[in-house]
Design a protein around this motif. Structure first.
Motif, PDB file in Angstrom:
ATOM      1  N   GLY A 219     -17.270   3.803  -4.375  1.00  0.00           N
ATOM      2  CA  GLY A 219     -18.596   4.408  -4.313  1.00  0.00           C
ATOM      3  C   GLY A 219     -18.613   5.795  -4.913  1.00  0.00           C
ATOM      4  N   ASP A 220     -19.795   6.286  -5.158  1.00  0.00           N
ATOM      5  CA  ASP A 220     -19.963   7.594  -5.784  1.00  0.00           C
ATOM      6  C   ASP A 220     -19.948   8.708  -4.738  1.00  0.00           C
ATOM      7  OD1 ASP A 220     -20.159   6.290  -8.191  1.00  0.00           O
ATOM      8  OD2 ASP A 220     -22.348   6.333  -8.245  1.00  0.00           O
ATOM      9  N   TYR A 221     -18.800   8.873  -4.130  1.00  0.00           N
ATOM     10  CA  TYR A 221     -18.583   9.941  -3.157  1.00  0.00           C
ATOM     11  C   TYR A 221     -17.084  10.181  -3.089  1.00  0.00           C
ATOM     12  CZ  TYR A 221     -18.036   5.639  -0.459  1.00  0.00           C
ATOM     13  OH  TYR A 221     -17.674   4.382  -0.050  1.00  0.00           O
ATOM     14  N   VAL A 222     -16.691  11.266  -2.424  1.00  0.00           N
ATOM     15  CA  VAL A 222     -15.277  11.639  -2.372  1.00  0.00           C
ATOM     16  C   VAL A 222     -14.806  11.646  -0.917  1.00  0.00           C
ATOM     17  CG1 VAL A 222     -13.597  13.448  -2.892  1.00  0.00           C
ATOM     18  CG2 VAL A 222     -15.493  13.016  -4.470  1.00  0.00           C
ATOM     19  N   LEU A 223     -13.642  11.023  -0.687  1.00  0.00           N
ATOM     20  CA  LEU A 223     -13.014  11.015   0.633  1.00  0.00           C
ATOM     21  C   LEU A 223     -11.778  11.909   0.603  1.00  0.00           C
ATOM     22  CD1 LEU A 223     -13.199   7.170   1.267  1.00  0.00           C
ATOM     23  CD2 LEU A 223     -14.693   8.920   2.247  1.00  0.00           C
ATOM     24  N   ALA A 224     -11.166  12.104   1.768  1.00  0.00           N
ATOM     25  CA  ALA A 224      -9.962  12.927   1.827  1.00  0.00           C
ATOM     26  C   ALA A 224      -8.767  12.234   1.187  1.00  0.00           C
ATOM     27  CB  ALA A 224      -9.639  13.281   3.284  1.00  0.00           C
ATOM     28  N   GLY A 225      -8.808  10.910   1.105  1.00  0.00           N
ATOM     29  CA  GLY A 225      -7.696  10.170   0.521  1.00  0.00           C
ATOM     30  C   GLY A 225      -8.079   8.744   0.225  1.00  0.00           C
ATOM     31  N   GLY A 226      -7.122   7.992  -0.318  1.00  0.00           N
ATOM     32  CA  GLY A 226      -7.397   6.622  -0.737  1.00  0.00           C
ATOM     33  C   GLY A 226      -7.115   5.564   0.309  1.00  0.00           C
ATOM     34  N   GLU A 227      -6.779   5.975   1.537  1.00  0.00           N
ATOM     35  CA  GLU A 227      -6.419   4.980   2.547  1.00  0.00           C
ATOM     36  C   GLU A 227      -7.585   4.066   2.919  1.00  0.00           C
ATOM     37  OE1 GLU A 227      -3.225   7.701   2.291  1.00  0.00           O
ATOM     38  OE2 GLU A 227      -5.358   8.134   2.601  1.00  0.00           O
TER      39      GLU A 227
ATOM     40  N   LEU B  99       0.854  -1.182   0.000  1.00  0.00           N
ATOM     41  CA  LEU B  99       0.000   0.000   0.000  1.00  0.00           C
ATOM     42  C   LEU B  99       0.893   1.236   0.000  1.00  0.00           C
ATOM     43  CD1 LEU B  99      -1.330  -2.280   2.143  1.00  0.00           C
ATOM     44  CD2 LEU B  99      -3.251  -0.733   1.870  1.00  0.00           C
ATOM     45  N   LEU B 100       0.733   2.085  -1.013  1.00  0.00           N
ATOM     46  CA  LEU B 100       1.493   3.327  -1.117  1.00  0.00           C
ATOM     47  C   LEU B 100       0.644   4.463  -0.560  1.00  0.00           C
ATOM     48  CD1 LEU B 100       3.011   3.103  -4.722  1.00  0.00           C
ATOM     49  CD2 LEU B 100       3.714   1.956  -2.630  1.00  0.00           C
ATOM     50  N   SER B 101       1.152   5.125   0.454  1.00  0.00           N
ATOM     51  CA  SER B 101       0.354   6.138   1.142  1.00  0.00           C
ATOM     52  C   SER B 101       1.258   7.187   1.767  1.00  0.00           C
ATOM     53  CB  SER B 101      -0.492   5.472   2.234  1.00  0.00           C
ATOM     54  OG  SER B 101      -1.069   6.423   3.095  1.00  0.00           O
ATOM     55  N   LEU B 102       0.747   8.405   1.875  1.00  0.00           N
ATOM     56  CA  LEU B 102       1.445   9.448   2.620  1.00  0.00           C
ATOM     57  C   LEU B 102       1.200   9.310   4.121  1.00  0.00           C
ATOM     58  CD1 LEU B 102       0.727  12.525   0.322  1.00  0.00           C
ATOM     59  CD2 LEU B 102       2.848  11.207   0.497  1.00  0.00           C
ATOM     60  N   PHE B 103       0.289   8.411   4.505  1.00  0.00           N
ATOM     61  CA  PHE B 103      -0.048   8.225   5.920  1.00  0.00           C
ATOM     62  C   PHE B 103      -0.047   6.739   6.273  1.00  0.00           C
ATOM     63  CE2 PHE B 103      -2.002  12.131   4.398  1.00  0.00           C
ATOM     64  CZ  PHE B 103      -1.553  13.050   5.327  1.00  0.00           C
ATOM     65  N   PRO B 104       1.087   6.068   6.117  1.00  0.00           N
ATOM     66  CA  PRO B 104       1.131   4.627   6.410  1.00  0.00           C
ATOM     67  C   PRO B 104       0.792   4.300   7.858  1.00  0.00           C
ATOM     68  CG  PRO B 104       3.344   5.515   6.106  1.00  0.00           C
ATOM     69  CD  PRO B 104       2.394   6.587   5.663  1.00  0.00           C
ATOM     70  N   GLU B 105       1.066   5.242   8.766  1.00  0.00           N
ATOM     71  CA  GLU B 105       0.777   4.983  10.181  1.00  0.00           C
ATOM     72  C   GLU B 105      -0.720   4.846  10.433  1.00  0.00           C
ATOM     73  OE1 GLU B 105       0.567   9.388   9.553  1.00  0.00           O
ATOM     74  OE2 GLU B 105       1.942   7.784   8.935  1.00  0.00           O
ATOM     75  N   ALA B 106      -1.538   5.399   9.553  1.00  0.00           N
ATOM     76  CA  ALA B 106      -2.990   5.271   9.701  1.00  0.00           C
ATOM     77  C   ALA B 106      -3.473   3.887   9.274  1.00  0.00           C
ATOM     78  CB  ALA B 106      -3.703   6.347   8.876  1.00  0.00           C
ATOM     79  N   LEU B 107      -2.722   3.223   8.419  1.00  0.00           N
ATOM     80  CA  LEU B 107      -3.124   1.929   7.894  1.00  0.00           C
ATOM     81  C   LEU B 107      -2.650   0.766   8.759  1.00  0.00           C
ATOM     82  CD1 LEU B 107      -2.227   2.601   4.152  1.00  0.00           C
ATOM     83  CD2 LEU B 107      -4.522   2.502   5.112  1.00  0.00           C
TER      84      LEU B 107
END
Length: 223
Positions: free
Chosen positions: A133-141, A5-13
């Motif tokens: 889903g048909d909505y927008v989140l702050a990121g892909g995490e 998983l490529l993320s700017l917030f790996p600590e959240a995952l």
């Protein structure tokens, strides 16, 4: 299965990947997870991964260099991945799609942020673009965790009973799942339906199919 998983917030995952079904899959050696911060592949001392969009407009856009350098480094190290980009522009994620993804030995999931990706990230490499889903989140995490769990739980040996992944919503004729009951037999005057107490397996199967079809017809007529 090797999942990166490529993320700017790996600590959240990290905590979720250690928990419940995903954690069990890791402990059994069925799935392996690596978290990579693509900020580590930025090319300046400020570790910049985004910039203002050409043509103007709000927000920032993820730059191509850190992400592409990161993916190419991973593939030199581990071999090619089935690359997944989590984006509202992707194809809707379904149970069938989760099953298809179990066929891959290595998955790479790219979590976006800000206004989106520089289009050259799409053009330079082949991506399987997925939307949850048909909505927008702050990121892909969160979408990345959704896809990871939906896929990993289908791998042989992950669930305690293999029937759990076969007898659930979307698996039987594309229907929603039937109602479930457990003890007590009577709760606040509501009784468990008689067919489930009959011991007649054919009658139970008929009741469950009837209930699944009725529930699907009301809640998801598109199915």
């Amino acid at each position: 299965m090797h999942v990166v998983l490529l993320s700017l917030f790996p600590e959240a995952l990290a905590p979720y990947l250690r928990s419940s079904i995903l954690g069990i899959a890791s402990e059994k050696g069925i799935a392996r997870y690596d978290l990579v911060d693509f900020r580590d592949f930025s090319r300046d001392r400020h570790r910049t991964v985004d910039d203002r969009p050409f043509g103007g407009g709000p927000g920032m856009v993820l730059k191509p260099e850190p992400i592409l350098d990161c993916v190419e480094w991973l593939e030199r190290r581990h071999g090619s991945f089935h690359r997944i980009m989590l984006t509202p522009c992707g194809q809707p994620f379904t149970q069938e799609r989760a099953g298809d993804l179990t066929e891959h030995e290595r998955l790479l999931l790219l979590c976006g942020r800000y206004e989106g990706f520089d289009e050259r990230i799409r053009e330079e490499l082949e991506w399987d673009e997925i939307s949850i889903g048909d909505y927008v989140l702050a990121g892909g995490e969160l979408p990345a965790l959704v896809v990871t769990e939906a896929v990993v739980r289908l791998l042989p040996g992950v669930l305690g009973d293999e029937r759990s992944a076969q007898e659930e919503s979307f698996q039987t004729a594309g229907l929603l799942d039937h109602p479930h009951y457990t003890r007590p037999r009577v709760f606040r005057g509501r009784e468990v339906p008689a067919p489930l107490l009959s011991g007649d397996h054919a009658a139970i199967a008929r009741w469950r199919e009837t209930q699944a079809r009725a529930r699907t017809r009301v809640r998801r007529p598109d199915l």
